[in-house]
Design a protein around this motif. Structure first.
Motif, PDB file in Angstrom:
ATOM      1  N   ALA A 321      11.971  -7.871   5.026  1.00  0.00           N
ATOM      2  CA  ALA A 321      10.909  -8.833   4.706  1.00  0.00           C
ATOM      3  C   ALA A 321       9.603  -8.094   4.406  1.00  0.00           C
ATOM      4  O   ALA A 321       8.890  -8.433   3.452  1.00  0.00           O
ATOM      5  CB  ALA A 321      10.715  -9.810   5.869  1.00  0.00           C
ATOM      6  N   LEU A 322       9.304  -7.071   5.211  1.00  0.00           N
ATOM      7  CA  LEU A 322       8.064  -6.309   4.991  1.00  0.00           C
ATOM      8  C   LEU A 322       8.082  -5.605   3.635  1.00  0.00           C
ATOM      9  O   LEU A 322       7.103  -5.622   2.892  1.00  0.00           O
ATOM     10  CB  LEU A 322       7.892  -5.266   6.095  1.00  0.00           C
ATOM     11  N   ALA A 323       9.239  -4.988   3.305  1.00  0.00           N
ATOM     12  CA  ALA A 323       9.333  -4.245   2.050  1.00  0.00           C
ATOM     13  C   ALA A 323       9.170  -5.193   0.861  1.00  0.00           C
ATOM     14  O   ALA A 323       8.448  -4.895  -0.093  1.00  0.00           O
ATOM     15  CB  ALA A 323      10.664  -3.514   1.973  1.00  0.00           C
ATOM     16  N   LEU A 324       9.820  -6.362   0.913  1.00  0.00           N
ATOM     17  CA  LEU A 324       9.739  -7.309  -0.195  1.00  0.00           C
ATOM     18  C   LEU A 324       8.315  -7.847  -0.335  1.00  0.00           C
ATOM     19  O   LEU A 324       7.806  -7.995  -1.450  1.00  0.00           O
ATOM     20  CB  LEU A 324      10.726  -8.460   0.018  1.00  0.00           C
ATOM     21  N   THR A 325       7.669  -8.119   0.810  1.00  0.00           N
ATOM     22  CA  THR A 325       6.291  -8.594   0.756  1.00  0.00           C
ATOM     23  C   THR A 325       5.388  -7.529   0.142  1.00  0.00           C
ATOM     24  O   THR A 325       4.535  -7.816  -0.697  1.00  0.00           O
ATOM     25  CB  THR A 325       5.796  -8.931   2.174  1.00  0.00           C
ATOM     26  N   ASN A 326       5.618  -6.291   0.570  1.00  0.00           N
ATOM     27  CA  ASN A 326       4.811  -5.185   0.073  1.00  0.00           C
ATOM     28  C   ASN A 326       4.954  -5.044  -1.444  1.00  0.00           C
ATOM     29  O   ASN A 326       3.975  -4.844  -2.153  1.00  0.00           O
ATOM     30  CB  ASN A 326       5.258  -3.905   0.790  1.00  0.00           C
ATOM     31  N   TYR A 328       6.555  -7.301  -3.777  1.00  0.00           N
ATOM     32  CA  TYR A 328       6.529  -8.456  -4.673  1.00  0.00           C
ATOM     33  C   TYR A 328       5.596  -9.562  -4.199  1.00  0.00           C
ATOM     34  O   TYR A 328       5.415 -10.542  -4.899  1.00  0.00           O
ATOM     35  CB  TYR A 328       7.947  -9.045  -4.819  1.00  0.00           C
ATOM     36  N   GLY A 329       5.048  -9.432  -2.984  1.00  0.00           N
ATOM     37  CA  GLY A 329       4.247 -10.523  -2.428  1.00  0.00           C
ATOM     38  C   GLY A 329       2.878 -10.594  -3.062  1.00  0.00           C
ATOM     39  O   GLY A 329       2.473  -9.696  -3.803  1.00  0.00           O
ATOM     40  N   PRO A 330       2.147 -11.676  -2.771  1.00  0.00           N
ATOM     41  CA  PRO A 330       0.760 -11.759  -3.234  1.00  0.00           C
ATOM     42  C   PRO A 330      -0.062 -10.612  -2.625  1.00  0.00           C
ATOM     43  O   PRO A 330       0.296 -10.077  -1.577  1.00  0.00           O
ATOM     44  CB  PRO A 330       0.272 -13.115  -2.721  1.00  0.00           C
ATOM     45  N   ARG A 331      -1.145 -10.273  -3.284  1.00  0.00           N
ATOM     46  CA  ARG A 331      -1.899  -9.074  -2.932  1.00  0.00           C
ATOM     47  C   ARG A 331      -2.261  -8.997  -1.444  1.00  0.00           C
ATOM     48  O   ARG A 331      -2.060  -7.977  -0.793  1.00  0.00           O
ATOM     49  CB  ARG A 331      -3.166  -9.040  -3.779  1.00  0.00           C
ATOM     50  N   ALA A 332      -2.787 -10.097  -0.913  1.00  0.00           N
ATOM     51  CA  ALA A 332      -3.237 -10.086   0.477  1.00  0.00           C
ATOM     52  C   ALA A 332      -2.056  -9.830   1.426  1.00  0.00           C
ATOM     53  O   ALA A 332      -2.152  -9.030   2.355  1.00  0.00           O
ATOM     54  CB  ALA A 332      -3.913 -11.403   0.820  1.00  0.00           C
ATOM     55  N   ALA A 333      -0.941 -10.509   1.146  1.00  0.00           N
ATOM     56  CA  ALA A 333       0.233 -10.346   2.001  1.00  0.00           C
ATOM     57  C   ALA A 333       0.776  -8.925   1.899  1.00  0.00           C
ATOM     58  O   ALA A 333       1.178  -8.323   2.906  1.00  0.00           O
ATOM     59  CB  ALA A 333       1.309 -11.358   1.606  1.00  0.00           C
ATOM     60  N   ALA A 334       0.768  -8.381   0.680  1.00  0.00           N
ATOM     61  CA  ALA A 334       1.266  -7.017   0.497  1.00  0.00           C
ATOM     62  C   ALA A 334       0.414  -6.027   1.282  1.00  0.00           C
ATOM     63  O   ALA A 334       0.936  -5.117   1.934  1.00  0.00           O
ATOM     64  CB  ALA A 334       1.249  -6.654  -0.987  1.00  0.00           C
ATOM     65  N   LEU A 335      -0.900  -6.242   1.253  1.00  0.00           N
ATOM     66  CA  LEU A 335      -1.791  -5.353   2.001  1.00  0.00           C
ATOM     67  C   LEU A 335      -1.524  -5.474   3.501  1.00  0.00           C
ATOM     68  O   LEU A 335      -1.491  -4.479   4.226  1.00  0.00           O
ATOM     69  CB  LEU A 335      -3.252  -5.706   1.705  1.00  0.00           C
ATOM     70  N   ALA A 337       1.295  -6.308   4.935  1.00  0.00           N
ATOM     71  CA  ALA A 337       2.569  -5.654   5.237  1.00  0.00           C
ATOM     72  C   ALA A 337       2.379  -4.142   5.301  1.00  0.00           C
ATOM     73  O   ALA A 337       2.906  -3.470   6.193  1.00  0.00           O
ATOM     74  CB  ALA A 337       3.606  -6.012   4.169  1.00  0.00           C
ATOM     75  N   ARG A 338       1.597  -3.602   4.363  1.00  0.00           N
ATOM     76  CA  ARG A 338       1.359  -2.159   4.359  1.00  0.00           C
ATOM     77  C   ARG A 338       0.589  -1.746   5.615  1.00  0.00           C
ATOM     78  O   ARG A 338       0.888  -0.737   6.237  1.00  0.00           O
ATOM     79  CB  ARG A 338       0.577  -1.782   3.096  1.00  0.00           C
ATOM     80  N   ALA A 339      -0.392  -2.562   5.990  1.00  0.00           N
ATOM     81  CA  ALA A 339      -1.187  -2.252   7.180  1.00  0.00           C
ATOM     82  C   ALA A 339      -0.301  -2.254   8.421  1.00  0.00           C
ATOM     83  O   ALA A 339      -0.418  -1.385   9.291  1.00  0.00           O
ATOM     84  CB  ALA A 339      -2.316  -3.278   7.337  1.00  0.00           C
ATOM     85  N   TYR A 340       0.614  -3.227   8.493  1.00  0.00           N
ATOM     86  CA  TYR A 340       1.523  -3.284   9.635  1.00  0.00           C
ATOM     87  C   TYR A 340       2.340  -2.000   9.724  1.00  0.00           C
ATOM     88  O   TYR A 340       2.451  -1.375  10.781  1.00  0.00           O
ATOM     89  CB  TYR A 340       2.470  -4.479   9.482  1.00  0.00           C
ATOM     90  N   VAL A 341       2.919  -1.599   8.593  1.00  0.00           N
ATOM     91  CA  VAL A 341       3.750  -0.391   8.583  1.00  0.00           C
ATOM     92  C   VAL A 341       2.951   0.820   9.053  1.00  0.00           C
ATOM     93  O   VAL A 341       3.392   1.582   9.925  1.00  0.00           O
ATOM     94  CB  VAL A 341       4.320  -0.146   7.168  1.00  0.00           C
TER      95      VAL A 341
END
Lengths: 518, 251
Positions: A321-326, A328-335, A337-341
């Protein structure tokens, strides 16, 4: 080596300053090992000045130092590792509420007891009283790892036992409802349970506990010196004054002091000690290990397996889920997800576990040890899995996405049916690698009271202080348990390798060492 | 007869490079149009603009009843919907086949009809099998792409595009990645589709094929349509010096 005397003088000066001893002496410092982490009233950081160590054992060590003419210097050591530390020579004596037990006598010598007390139960203020070991049957009870109380609770049977590295965590879990009762040495209960508004002491003190100073067996001269010094401190009233200062003077110690100052320990004790500490032969040792196997395999291994499998399921799902969000997700969600990782990869698993298990209850989220362990391991490894998947997805050529889009598929359909299935096959090797790492990292969850393989190892090893034999045995069990997963992954990899036909002999791959490729 | 494809003053640039500089042409239904030209002249870019894999900067493309225009200023969501609508009308065959390596040939062909046209699996597979028979791969339906030769893979890719019942088939150098001995089997399929009345647009270096099968030939150079004519005229009597130079260099 010409500089040695200078260095030694400096060391001595530092020792003097630390211990605050008045006597200037050419003697070696008396190095005493203890654990100052949450160690009131024994040895702990002064709440008013955390650079200073205080406690009744600090006072006792200083008094002994004066008697021996050697400045007392404190050496920090994890409490449950005090005896191995002593044997390694990290310090001269172990002085930190060590209960005199036969098990410990096998490994080290004890001085005469310097304090006598008992065990004390504590419960929540609003909970019904639990006043004896028998009443604890069917309840969840916490205590310190490798303590006499742990042995007592184990021997009583029928008790759901949780063991802790420190009393603070145990009482906290009692306050937040994870435990029904906590059994600790009376001084600990006095300093940690009694002042806590959510807790109360329950029932009369039980059992008899005597603290002795641990000394290496090859150091009988020191033991005799300490015995004499202790007797002198008892006779002079200095030791009693220390206990009164800390509010610890009690009837048990009064009786102990009386018996010790009158009649010194006779030859009977010495001969007894010699029989229980005789070295054991190889045959007996192997027999002992054989008797450990079922305990390790039945009590430890299943929990290790369950925590690992559940943890990996969480890691794989959340990671994808994190990889897909990172990606293909909207910009805020991708950021996010990256911050979480980055945040999870950049901080220690141990601290994450502590936050989940001991931190969340203060926010009203109370997880059982198993759920906390699975969540902790799973959410930690999810960060690593996310990076695996990201790499796998990015390794799929862009032309695959173009072909799918050209056929009229939406981006989501293309990701779901074309990109991800290929990426998953690609990342089987790194994901397997992580599973094996997680499998071994599961040993860390013993810090949040999970009884799994490593915890059982600690319990067995501490019984006879046999860390090598039991350690090798446990390591072998980890290795053998991990092996099938390595094989399974190889098989899955060969079977699902991109473009490989689905009809292949599974058996040949399972048993064959070679990984053939189409 | 009304044109099926109408391309009007298409512009596309990548950074400072202008790939398409006002390309306009029409394609009539059932026609096979060959697009030739030196490499780097914008042939592939043009084709990719026709099915929305590249978004052009200015101009207009109409295929059947779907119009894609840059002036529309569509919101991304509406643009995505329109692109999907366009792509359902247009099949695309790539130089590198781009089959899905994790699926069998049958699943490659049946996947998009199931997902996009919402066909039942059994129906999608029956139709997929019929198409595979048509391109001569009935016996390879359950193989994986990696077990097929290049020519077979390209034929499977054609079947995969046909499965979406497009009005137009686009081919981006469909035989360039093939061993010379396998080129014929792919061209034969395209020839067969032409006879059945499929509208096809082929970027190709196979001049003999263009000459024999195409209804019209477009010569593209430096992002412009330099010359557009029936094959016998373009190959027999090229008017533009650049066309002449290109054809001379081929021989």
């Amino acid at each position: 080596m010409t500089r040695f005397p200078v260095g030694r003088a400096a060391l001595l000066a530092a020792g003097l300053a630390l211990a605050g001893a008045a006597t200037a002496s050419a003697q070696e410092p008396l190095r005493w090992g203890g654990d100052s982490e949450g160690g009131a009233p024994y040895v702990f950081q002064d709440p008013q000045d955390p650079r200073r160590l205080v406690g009744f054992e600090v006072d006792l060590a200083a008094a002994l130092g004066r008697q021996l003419g050697r400045p007392a210097v404190f050496v920090q050591n994890q409490w449950d590792g005090l005896i191995p530390g002593l044997e390694r020579g990290n310090y001269d004596v172990a002085l930190n509420g060590l209960e005199i037990t036969d098990d410990r006598r096998r490994e080290i010598d004890f001085t005469v007891p310097y304090y006598a007390t008992s065990e004390q139960l504590a419960v929540r203020v609003d909970a019904p009283a639990l006043e004896s070991l028998a009443a604890l049957r069917g309840h969840t009870v916490g205590t310190l790892k490798f303590s006499l109380a742990e042995r007592l609770l184990e021997r009583a049977g029928g008790i759901e036992l949780r063991t802790y590295d420190g009393q603070i965590n145990a009482y906290e879990d009692l306050a937040n409802g994870r435990l029904d009762a906590v059994l600790m040495d009376w001084p600990i209960a006095l300093y940690y349970a009694k002042p806590n508004a959510k807790l109360r002491l329950s029932g009369p003190p039980m059992e008899h506990v005597e603290y002795g100073i641990g000394v290496r067996k090859d150091d009988p001269a020191l033991r005799e010196q300490l015995d004499a010094a202790l007797r002198e401190l008892m006779r002079s009233g200095e030791l009693r004054a220390i206990y009164e200062k800390w509010g610890l003077w009690n009837a048990e110690s009064e009786a102990l002091f009386a018996s010790l100052t009158e009649a010194p320990a006779g030859d009977a004790l010495r001969s007894y000690t010699e029989t229980v500490t005789r070295p054991i032969g190889w045959g007996e040792r192997l027999q002992r290990y054989a008797s450990y196997l079922p305990i390790l395999l039945l009590r430890g291994a299943p929990m290790t397996l369950a925590v690992s499998l559940l943890g990996m399921s969480v890691a794989v799902t959340v990671g994808l889920a994190l990889a897909l969000t990172n990606l293909y997700g909207p910009r805020a969600a991708a950021l996010a997800a990256r911050a979480y990782v980055e945040a999870v990869r950049g901080t220690p698993l141990l601290i994450q576990l502590y936050l989940i298990f001991y931190g969340l209850p203060s926010l009203g989220i109370r997880l059982s040890p198993l759920v906390a362990a699975v969540a902790g391991l799973g959410l930690n490894y999810a960060a690593y899995e996310a990076e695996n998947y990201r790499a796998g997805i990015q390794a799929i050529p862009a032309s695959q996405m173009e072909a799918a889009l050209s056929l009229g598929m939406s981006r989501a359909q293309a990701v779901r049916h074309v990109i991800v299935p290929q990426a998953l096959r690609l990342v089987i090797p790194p994901v397997t690698n992580d599973f094996i790492a997680l499998f071994k990292d599961s040993s860390i969850v013993s810090v949040i009271t999970m009884v799994e393989l490593t915890k059982v190892y600690g319990q067995l090893a501490s019984t006879y202080y046999d860390y090598i034999g039991v350690g090798l045995l446990t390591a072998a069990i980890y290795f053998l348990m991990g092996l099938p997963f390595v094989r399974l992954a190889r098989w899955a990899e060969a079977r699902t390798s991109v473009g490989a036909p689905a009809t292949r002999s599974a058996g040949r791959r399972w048993f064959g060492a070679r990984a053939e490729r189409a | 007869m009304a044109a099926l494809i109408s391309v009007d003053r298409l512009h596309k640039h990548f950074g400072a490079t202008e790939a398409l500089r006002g390309v306009s042409f029409d394609v009539e239904p059932r026609a096979l149009t060959a697009i030739i030209g030196p490499s780097g002249c914008g042939k592939s870019t043009l084709l990719r603009c026709l099915n929305g894999l590249e978004l052009f900067d200015a101009g207009r493309v109409r295929i059947g009843e779907v119009t894609l225009a840059r002036e529309n200023g569509l919101a991304p969501r509406d643009l995505a919907a329109q692109l999907r609508q366009l792509r359902e009308e247009v099949g695309m065959v790539f130089q590198g086949f781009n089959l899905f390596p994790h699926l069998s040939v049958l699943d490659n062909v049946a996947l998009a009809p199931r997902l996009v046209k919402k066909l039942e699996r059994s129906e999608a597979e029956a139709r997929a099998l019929a198409l595979l028979e048509k391109v001569g791969l009935g016996d390879k339906a359950h193989h994986h792409p990696s077990q097929l030769s290049g020519g077979q893979q390209q034929r499977a890719a054609i079947a995969r595009s046909l499965a979406m019942s497009p009005q137009v088939m686009l081919y981006d150098e469909p035989t360039s990645a093939l061993d010379p001995s396998l080129v014929g089997e792919v061209l034969a399929i395209m020839r067969q589709l032409d006879e059945e009345g499929m509208t096809q647009l082929v970027v190709t270096h196979e001049m003999r094929f263009a000459r024999e099968v195409a209804d019209r030939v477009l010569f593209l150079c430096d992002g412009e349509v330099v010359e557009e004519a029936p094959p016998e005229a373009l190959f027999g009597a090229p008017r533009d010096p650049r066309t002449r130079a290109f054809l001379r260099d081929l021989r």
